[in-house]
Design a protein around this motif. Structure first.
Motif, PDB file in Angstrom:
ATOM      1  N   SER A 186       0.804  -1.227   0.000  1.00 50.24           N
ATOM      2  CA  SER A 186       0.000   0.000   0.000  1.00 50.24           C
ATOM      3  C   SER A 186       0.835   1.274   0.000  1.00 50.24           C
ATOM      4  O   SER A 186       0.406   2.288  -0.559  1.00 50.24           O
ATOM      5  N   ILE A 236       1.284   2.487  -3.420  1.00 54.72           N
ATOM      6  CA  ILE A 236       0.078   3.091  -4.002  1.00 54.72           C
ATOM      7  C   ILE A 236      -0.144   4.489  -3.409  1.00 54.72           C
ATOM      8  O   ILE A 236      -0.437   5.443  -4.118  1.00 54.72           O
ATOM      9  N   LEU A 237       0.005   4.594  -2.097  1.00 55.09           N
ATOM     10  CA  LEU A 237      -0.329   5.857  -1.421  1.00 55.09           C
ATOM     11  C   LEU A 237       0.649   6.981  -1.769  1.00 55.09           C
ATOM     12  O   LEU A 237       0.249   8.143  -1.882  1.00 55.09           O
ATOM     13  N   LYS A 265       2.156   7.292  -4.559  1.00 51.75           N
ATOM     14  CA  LYS A 265       1.770   7.735  -5.919  1.00 51.75           C
ATOM     15  C   LYS A 265       0.492   8.573  -5.879  1.00 51.75           C
ATOM     16  O   LYS A 265       0.289   9.444  -6.716  1.00 51.75           O
ATOM     17  N   SER A 266      -0.370   8.322  -4.883  1.00 49.55           N
ATOM     18  CA  SER A 266      -1.638   9.063  -4.828  1.00 49.55           C
ATOM     19  C   SER A 266      -1.430  10.550  -4.529  1.00 49.55           C
ATOM     20  O   SER A 266      -2.311  11.357  -4.773  1.00 49.55           O
ATOM     21  N   VAL A 267      -0.255  10.903  -3.975  1.00 58.59           N
ATOM     22  CA  VAL A 267       0.026  12.339  -3.817  1.00 58.59           C
ATOM     23  C   VAL A 267       0.982  12.797  -4.934  1.00 58.59           C
ATOM     24  O   VAL A 267       1.690  13.787  -4.793  1.00 58.59           O
ATOM     25  N   HIS A 268       1.000  12.018  -6.032  1.00 56.49           N
ATOM     26  CA  HIS A 268       1.758  12.317  -7.254  1.00 56.49           C
ATOM     27  C   HIS A 268       3.266  12.248  -7.030  1.00 56.49           C
ATOM     28  O   HIS A 268       4.039  12.885  -7.734  1.00 56.49           O
ATOM     29  N   HIS A 296      -8.467  10.531   4.803  1.00 52.91           N
ATOM     30  CA  HIS A 296      -7.114  10.029   5.081  1.00 52.91           C
ATOM     31  C   HIS A 296      -6.935   9.712   6.565  1.00 52.91           C
ATOM     32  O   HIS A 296      -6.232   8.772   6.935  1.00 52.91           O
ATOM     33  N   PHE A 300      -5.987  15.776  -3.410  1.00 52.91           N
ATOM     34  CA  PHE A 300      -5.366  14.474  -3.115  1.00 52.91           C
ATOM     35  C   PHE A 300      -6.413  13.478  -2.639  1.00 52.91           C
ATOM     36  O   PHE A 300      -6.703  13.395  -1.451  1.00 52.91           O
ATOM     37  N   SER A 301      -6.981  12.736  -3.569  1.00 55.68           N
ATOM     38  CA  SER A 301      -8.008  11.797  -3.110  1.00 55.68           C
ATOM     39  C   SER A 301      -7.375  10.453  -2.735  1.00 55.68           C
ATOM     40  O   SER A 301      -6.356  10.038  -3.308  1.00 55.68           O
ATOM     41  N   LEU A 302      -7.999   9.820  -1.771  1.00 52.95           N
ATOM     42  CA  LEU A 302      -7.513   8.524  -1.310  1.00 52.95           C
ATOM     43  C   LEU A 302      -7.861   7.480  -2.365  1.00 52.95           C
ATOM     44  O   LEU A 302      -9.027   7.402  -2.774  1.00 52.95           O
ATOM     45  N   PRO A 303      -6.893   6.660  -2.813  1.00 55.05           N
ATOM     46  CA  PRO A 303      -7.232   5.651  -3.825  1.00 55.05           C
ATOM     47  C   PRO A 303      -8.283   4.682  -3.273  1.00 55.05           C
ATOM     48  O   PRO A 303      -8.071   4.108  -2.198  1.00 55.05           O
TER      49      PRO A 303
END
Ligand SMILES: NC(=O)c1ccc[n+]([C@@H]2O[C@H](COP(=O)([O-])OP(=O)(O)OC[C@H]3O[C@@H](n4cnc5c(N)ncnc54)[C@H](O)[C@@H]3O)[C@@H](O)[C@H]2O)c1
Length: 420
Positions: A37, A40-41, A43-46, A115, A398-401
């Protein structure tokens, strides 16, 4: 049957080098359990790791090839899945379990309500699932649980290593030292401590709750065996820790971003020392049925003093930096007392492996090496998660995947880990 140790969170910044280190020291199986995870996380904040980390499948292959050892294995497990955790612990009957599998960023937990809720559920449920499965299948095993010095906050009195004796209403009692965590992430860790203490009292779980300070550095002996074995290194404002961030700021911005006055004081330790300390604690477990708190920090500094130290090392690489004070996105005391007892690790033989400046030099070398990767993410250096605005339900930027909001399944994790 060969013995085994399980490292929950063994794909992470600390977990991967720890798992390799343990696998080099023992012939037992070292079982990495992770749901991927963090990859993934981040990357979720780019953002992304500055170091080009390999997939778990590539990591294990490289480890086998370079070391000739085949005792490091992977199991795709999400610790929120009670059946998966139960099956794993039943299957391996480990003598020790290291638990690092948590959402580990305070700023990430402060992006918005989603989050915060994700962090607390992920961390608290995972921890309690491990505890219950241990009580059922390996009640005598040692649980080495990673807490955080941030659980204590910055109290006005010295922080002890364990309980304190208080006198109130004319009576004396030993009580758990009060916790003053300052983020939803830290509060999840505090809840873990309570759950662990309860389980220790009920089922006699033998546990070490290790409160580590802020970890810095990018290398350990094992990560340097080959590039494929490097660990992740985060430097953006959400996932990076202060010294690691400063070095990237020095290289890319030529200025260091100081939160407020920079007088916030914390304990720091290098990645080498984090791994050495956990290895030593595994070799020196608590007594049967004992719960022990261990504080680990090597050096105490305020963030401005650290910035000056990074600036001095930067000069060795021909980089001149200036200091820039910015608004502190956190809500915390900016000037405060800080004194921490930390005697257990030295008493079992722990010694610092490298001086802080030497580790900072290693960080500079790696940041300069991967500078181009960092350039692309330069804008992420500036803080955006602000403690006071964390009450919003969804921070649109910043959306949570959605895939992490429920436990990830076996096949999903194997795909993320590069086995499919
Ligand atoms: N890095 C630090 O400075 C520091 C300091 C003190 C304590 N800690 C603690 O140490 C531990 C490890 O930190 P890190 O810096 O290596 O973080 P990390 O994010 O790099 O590693 C955590 C690992 O746990 C995994 N994980 C998270 N939730 C999971 C779940 N539900 N199921 C299975 N796996 C899951 C992640 O995929 C990741 O590989 C964390 O508990 C963190 O809070 C870190």
């Amino acid at each position: 049957m060969k013995g085994s140790i399980i490292v929950f969170g063994g794909d992470g910044y600390i977990g991967w080098p720890l798992a390799m280190h343990l696998a080099m020291k023992t012939d037992d199986y070292v079982v990495i359990a992770d749901n991927m995870s963090t990859r993934i996380l981040v990357k979720s904040v780019h953002s992304d790791s500055l170091t080009p980390i390999s997939t778990m499948a590539e990591r294990l292959k490289a480890f086998r090839e370079y070391t000739n050892r085949d005792n490091l294995v992977f199991e795709p497990v999400d610790v929120r899945d009670m059946k998966a955790v139960d099956d794993l612990i039943k299957k391996y009957q480990p003598t020790a379990i290291v638990h690092l599998a948590q959402q580990r960023s305070a700023p990430f937990s402060m992006i918005d309500q989603r989050h915060a809720v994700y962090t607390e559920l992920n961390n608290i449920i995972g921890n309690i699932n491990i505890i219950f499965a241990m009580a059922r299948h390996v009640p005598g095993a040692h649980l080495l649980k990673m807490g955080s010095m941030g659980e204590y906050g910055t109290p006005e009195i010295p922080i002890p290593e364990g309980d304190i004796e208080i006198e109130y209403g004319g009576r004396k009692a030993k009580v758990m030292f009060p916790r003053f965590g300052q983020s939803y992430y830290h509060l999840s860790k505090i809840f873990d401590t309570y759950n662990l203490k309860l389980a220790n009292g009920l089922y006699g779980i033998r546990a070490t709750d290790i409160m580590q300070g802020v970890v810095f550095g990018v290398r350990t002996h094992e990560t340097q065996i080959a590039e494929e074995l490097c660990t992740r290194f985060d430097f953006d404002s959400t996932w990076g820790t202060v010294i690691n961030k400063y070095v990237v700021q020095a290289v890319l911005l030529h200025e260091l971003l100081i939160y407020g006055k920079g007088r916030q004081t914390r304990g720091f330790l290098s990645l080498y020392d984090s791994i050495n300390a956990m290895t030593l604690l595994l070799e020196n477990p608590p007594k049967e049925g004992e719960y022990r708190t261990v504080n680990q920090l090597d050096m105490i500094y305020d963030t401005l003093t650290l910035a000056h130290m990074v600036a001095e090392v930067a000069e060795e690489y021909g980089i001149k930096v200036t200091m820039r004070q910015i608004e502190n996105p956190r809500v915390e005391k900016e000037e405060h007392y800080y004194e921490v007892e930390h005697t257990i690790l030295p008493s079992i033989g722990f010694r610092r492996e490298k001086e802080m400046k030497d580790v900072i030099r290693e960080i500079f070398e790696d940041v300069l090496r991967y500078r181009e990767r960092a350039e692309a993410m330069k804008h992420l250096i500036y803080p955006y998660a602000k403690w006071r605005s964390s009450y919003v339900m969804d921070n649109e930027a910043f959306s949570l995947p959605p895939e992490v909001e429920r436990p990830l399944g076996r096949e999903e994790i194997l795909r993320l880990a590069g086995f499919r």
